[in-house]
Design a protein around this motif. Structure first.
Motif, PDB file in Angstrom:
ATOM      1  N   ALA A  82       0.923  -1.353   0.150  1.00 56.81           N
ATOM      2  CA  ALA A  82      -0.098   0.149   0.418  1.00 56.81           C
ATOM      3  C   ALA A  82       0.193   1.318  -0.100  1.00 56.81           C
ATOM      4  O   ALA A  82       0.764   2.418  -0.480  1.00 56.81           O
ATOM      5  CB  ALA A  82      -1.253   0.090   0.982  1.00 56.81           C
ATOM      6  N   VAL A  83       1.896   1.231   0.353  1.00 56.63           N
ATOM      7  CA  VAL A  83       2.829   2.561   0.185  1.00 56.63           C
ATOM      8  C   VAL A  83       3.413   2.878  -0.553  1.00 56.63           C
ATOM      9  O   VAL A  83       3.620   3.877  -0.844  1.00 56.63           O
ATOM     10  CB  VAL A  83       4.069   2.202   2.423  1.00 56.63           C
ATOM     11  CG1 VAL A  83       4.476   3.251   2.040  1.00 56.63           C
ATOM     12  CG2 VAL A  83       3.314   2.531   3.661  1.00 56.63           C
ATOM     13  N   LEU A  84       4.114   0.967  -1.086  1.00 56.27           N
ATOM     14  CA  LEU A  84       4.703   1.601  -2.013  1.00 56.27           C
ATOM     15  C   LEU A  84       3.922   2.495  -3.135  1.00 56.27           C
ATOM     16  O   LEU A  84       4.110   2.236  -4.665  1.00 56.27           O
ATOM     17  CB  LEU A  84       4.934  -0.419  -3.228  1.00 56.27           C
ATOM     18  CG  LEU A  84       6.579  -1.149  -2.179  1.00 56.27           C
ATOM     19  CD1 LEU A  84       6.657  -2.114  -2.485  1.00 56.27           C
ATOM     20  CD2 LEU A  84       7.762   0.348  -2.209  1.00 56.27           C
ATOM     21  N   ARG A  85       2.331   1.206  -2.936  1.00 57.47           N
ATOM     22  CA  ARG A  85       1.179   1.728  -4.018  1.00 57.47           C
ATOM     23  C   ARG A  85       1.127   4.015  -4.403  1.00 57.47           C
ATOM     24  O   ARG A  85       0.548   4.679  -5.164  1.00 57.47           O
ATOM     25  CB  ARG A  85      -0.222   1.255  -4.080  1.00 57.47           C
ATOM     26  CG  ARG A  85      -0.615   1.805  -5.443  1.00 57.47           C
ATOM     27  CD  ARG A  85      -2.108  -0.070  -5.341  1.00 57.47           C
ATOM     28  NE  ARG A  85      -2.336   0.586  -4.036  1.00 57.47           N
ATOM     29  CZ  ARG A  85      -2.292  -0.764  -2.691  1.00 57.47           C
ATOM     30  NH1 ARG A  85      -1.670  -1.890  -3.452  1.00 57.47           N
ATOM     31  NH2 ARG A  85      -3.133  -0.696  -2.583  1.00 57.47           N
ATOM     32  N   GLU A  86       0.892   3.976  -2.822  1.00 60.45           N
ATOM     33  CA  GLU A  86       1.051   5.146  -2.656  1.00 60.45           C
ATOM     34  C   GLU A  86       2.501   5.896  -3.469  1.00 60.45           C
ATOM     35  O   GLU A  86       2.124   7.383  -4.185  1.00 60.45           O
ATOM     36  CB  GLU A  86       0.660   5.627  -1.338  1.00 60.45           C
ATOM     37  CG  GLU A  86      -0.672   5.211  -0.743  1.00 60.45           C
ATOM     38  CD  GLU A  86      -1.233   5.882  -1.081  1.00 60.45           C
ATOM     39  OE1 GLU A  86      -1.528   7.497  -1.137  1.00 60.45           O
ATOM     40  OE2 GLU A  86      -2.714   5.475  -0.798  1.00 60.45           O
TER      41      GLU A  86
ATOM     42  N   VAL B 290       1.237  -8.668 -11.161  1.00 61.46           N
ATOM     43  CA  VAL B 290       2.637  -8.153 -12.057  1.00 61.46           C
ATOM     44  C   VAL B 290       3.498  -9.019 -10.398  1.00 61.46           C
ATOM     45  O   VAL B 290       2.992  -8.675  -9.604  1.00 61.46           O
ATOM     46  CB  VAL B 290       3.179  -6.617 -12.291  1.00 61.46           C
ATOM     47  CG1 VAL B 290       4.778  -6.821 -12.150  1.00 61.46           C
ATOM     48  CG2 VAL B 290       2.175  -6.112 -13.101  1.00 61.46           C
ATOM     49  N   GLU B 291       4.815  -9.056 -10.846  1.00 63.24           N
ATOM     50  CA  GLU B 291       5.581  -9.571  -8.919  1.00 63.24           C
ATOM     51  C   GLU B 291       5.975  -9.056  -8.584  1.00 63.24           C
ATOM     52  O   GLU B 291       6.274  -7.322  -9.340  1.00 63.24           O
ATOM     53  CB  GLU B 291       6.204 -10.934  -9.914  1.00 63.24           C
ATOM     54  CG  GLU B 291       6.436 -11.901 -11.176  1.00 63.24           C
ATOM     55  CD  GLU B 291       7.608 -12.671 -10.998  1.00 63.24           C
ATOM     56  OE1 GLU B 291       8.616 -11.913 -11.370  1.00 63.24           O
ATOM     57  OE2 GLU B 291       7.489 -13.512 -12.700  1.00 63.24           O
ATOM     58  N   GLU B 292       5.787  -8.733  -7.022  1.00 65.71           N
ATOM     59  CA  GLU B 292       5.458  -8.028  -6.546  1.00 65.71           C
ATOM     60  C   GLU B 292       6.592  -6.706  -6.419  1.00 65.71           C
ATOM     61  O   GLU B 292       7.145  -5.529  -5.939  1.00 65.71           O
ATOM     62  CB  GLU B 292       5.712  -8.958  -5.035  1.00 65.71           C
ATOM     63  CG  GLU B 292       4.622  -7.594  -3.675  1.00 65.71           C
ATOM     64  CD  GLU B 292       5.477  -8.091  -2.462  1.00 65.71           C
ATOM     65  OE1 GLU B 292       4.938  -7.608  -1.780  1.00 65.71           O
ATOM     66  OE2 GLU B 292       4.181  -9.520  -2.225  1.00 65.71           O
ATOM     67  N   GLY B 293       8.584  -7.992  -6.858  1.00 66.38           N
ATOM     68  CA  GLY B 293       9.579  -6.624  -7.171  1.00 66.38           C
ATOM     69  C   GLY B 293       8.825  -5.833  -7.759  1.00 66.38           C
ATOM     70  O   GLY B 293       9.793  -4.312  -8.149  1.00 66.38           O
ATOM     71  N   GLU B 294       8.092  -5.689  -9.334  1.00 65.04           N
ATOM     72  CA  GLU B 294       8.258  -4.709 -10.589  1.00 65.04           C
ATOM     73  C   GLU B 294       6.972  -4.525 -10.160  1.00 65.04           C
ATOM     74  O   GLU B 294       6.648  -3.607 -10.920  1.00 65.04           O
ATOM     75  CB  GLU B 294       7.652  -6.182 -11.526  1.00 65.04           C
ATOM     76  CG  GLU B 294       9.287  -6.880 -11.843  1.00 65.04           C
ATOM     77  CD  GLU B 294      10.485  -6.648 -11.968  1.00 65.04           C
ATOM     78  OE1 GLU B 294      10.387  -4.774 -12.777  1.00 65.04           O
ATOM     79  OE2 GLU B 294      11.828  -7.009 -12.541  1.00 65.04           O
ATOM     80  N   ALA B 295       5.795  -4.427  -9.465  1.00 63.01           N
ATOM     81  CA  ALA B 295       4.751  -4.095  -9.893  1.00 63.01           C
ATOM     82  C   ALA B 295       4.194  -2.399  -9.153  1.00 63.01           C
ATOM     83  O   ALA B 295       3.785  -1.669  -9.841  1.00 63.01           O
ATOM     84  CB  ALA B 295       3.737  -4.327  -8.350  1.00 63.01           C
ATOM     85  N   TYR B 296       5.449  -1.920  -8.767  1.00 65.38           N
ATOM     86  CA  TYR B 296       4.847  -0.318  -8.574  1.00 65.38           C
ATOM     87  C   TYR B 296       6.322  -0.297  -9.051  1.00 65.38           C
ATOM     88  O   TYR B 296       6.515   1.408  -8.704  1.00 65.38           O
ATOM     89  CB  TYR B 296       5.302  -0.282  -7.120  1.00 65.38           C
ATOM     90  CG  TYR B 296       3.309  -0.798  -6.474  1.00 65.38           C
ATOM     91  CD1 TYR B 296       2.805  -0.116  -6.475  1.00 65.38           C
ATOM     92  CD2 TYR B 296       4.556  -2.110  -5.393  1.00 65.38           C
ATOM     93  CE1 TYR B 296       1.548  -0.399  -6.688  1.00 65.38           C
ATOM     94  CE2 TYR B 296       2.410  -2.472  -5.218  1.00 65.38           C
ATOM     95  CZ  TYR B 296       1.529  -2.006  -5.892  1.00 65.38           C
ATOM     96  OH  TYR B 296       0.158  -3.011  -5.253  1.00 65.38           O
TER      97      TYR B 296
END
Length: 247
Positions: free
Chosen positions: A4-8, A40-46
């Motif tokens: 959630a923080v990465l998405r923000e 998307v794979e978590e390492g690439e998602a954001y």
């Protein structure tokens, strides 16, 4: 780190003056809601970069935002996405217009299965995803208020234009190897707005997959295909032999 923080952070960077990929508040809010790590794979998602999946390019978040800004959906619009990919763009559109109003098609069955699973896991299982030639659209559910094409065509496909509502808009990259423009097209098929240069792969047709080299939506590639086919020929198929002149 918390997704959630990465998405923000991702959306903040897309709204920043240095990128300005997101101008509309509702699109920013929708992208803050959609858990991209389910697609998307978590390492690439954001990270703001594109990647490959089954030979198809999955759009970077900034590119997806640019398309969403161009298509400018309104609440309760009926939307068709041509090029479902992993389903992320369809999910953001579902946040904007409601999952039951979003339909998506892709020519690659593997991507269709991917998109369905990802959308269901992320909470957007009501989005319909079907395996079809994108240039033909999805006429069974037409008309659409918005059609978004995530691949390039030399001209707006007539069958897609015919599926627009009277005040609808079609957004797609128009052009070939010499350059593409992101265009907004009205229900008459006329280009009414150009929104800058882009680089997208061409639409595929029935029988083609992203992992094969043959694609047919640009004039340049049609010429290259014909040249390769000609060069593969041998003997009488390639040239007429005048046997009388030889002997």
């Amino acid at each position: 780190m918390d997704p959630a923080v990465l998405r923000e952070d991702m959306v903040d960077s897309l709204q920043h003056a240095s990128k300005r990929a997101i101008h509309t508040e509702s699109i920013g809010l929708a992208m803050r809601e959609v858990p991209r790590h389910e697609f998307v794979e978590e390492g690439e998602a954001y990270a703001d970069r594109a990647f490959e999946r089954y030979g198809t390019r999955i759009l970077a978040p900034s590119t997806a935002a640019r398309l969403l800004e161009a298509v400018a959906p309104e609440p309760d619009d009926r939307v068709l996405v041509v090029g479902a990919g992993v389903g992320y763009t369809a999910a953001v559109l579902a946040e904007l217009v409601g999952p039951e109003n979003v339909h998506a098609v892709d020519i690659d069955r593997r991507l269709v299965y991917d998109a369905r699973e990802n959308l269901d896991r992320a909470g957007y299982g009501a989005v319909l995803v079907d395996c079809l030639d994108g240039a033909g659209g999805l006429p069974a559910y037409a008309p659409y208020d918005r059609i978004l094409v995530e691949a390039a065509a030399i001209d707006p496909p007539a069958r897609l234009v015919s599926q627009l509502a009277p005040e609808g808009r079609l957004v797609l990259p128009v052009g070939g190897g010499g350059g593409q423009e992101l265009c907004r097209v009205d229900a008459s098929g006329a280009v009414v707005e150009q929104r800058g240069t882009v680089v997208f792969r061409p639409l595929l047709v029935d029988g083609e997959q992203g992992t094969t080299p043959e694609r047919n939506r640009t004039v340049r590639e049609d010429r290259e295909h014909a040249a390769r086919h000609f060069e593969r020929r041998r003997g009488w198929e390639q040239e007429w032999i005048d046997w009388d002149a030889r002997y």
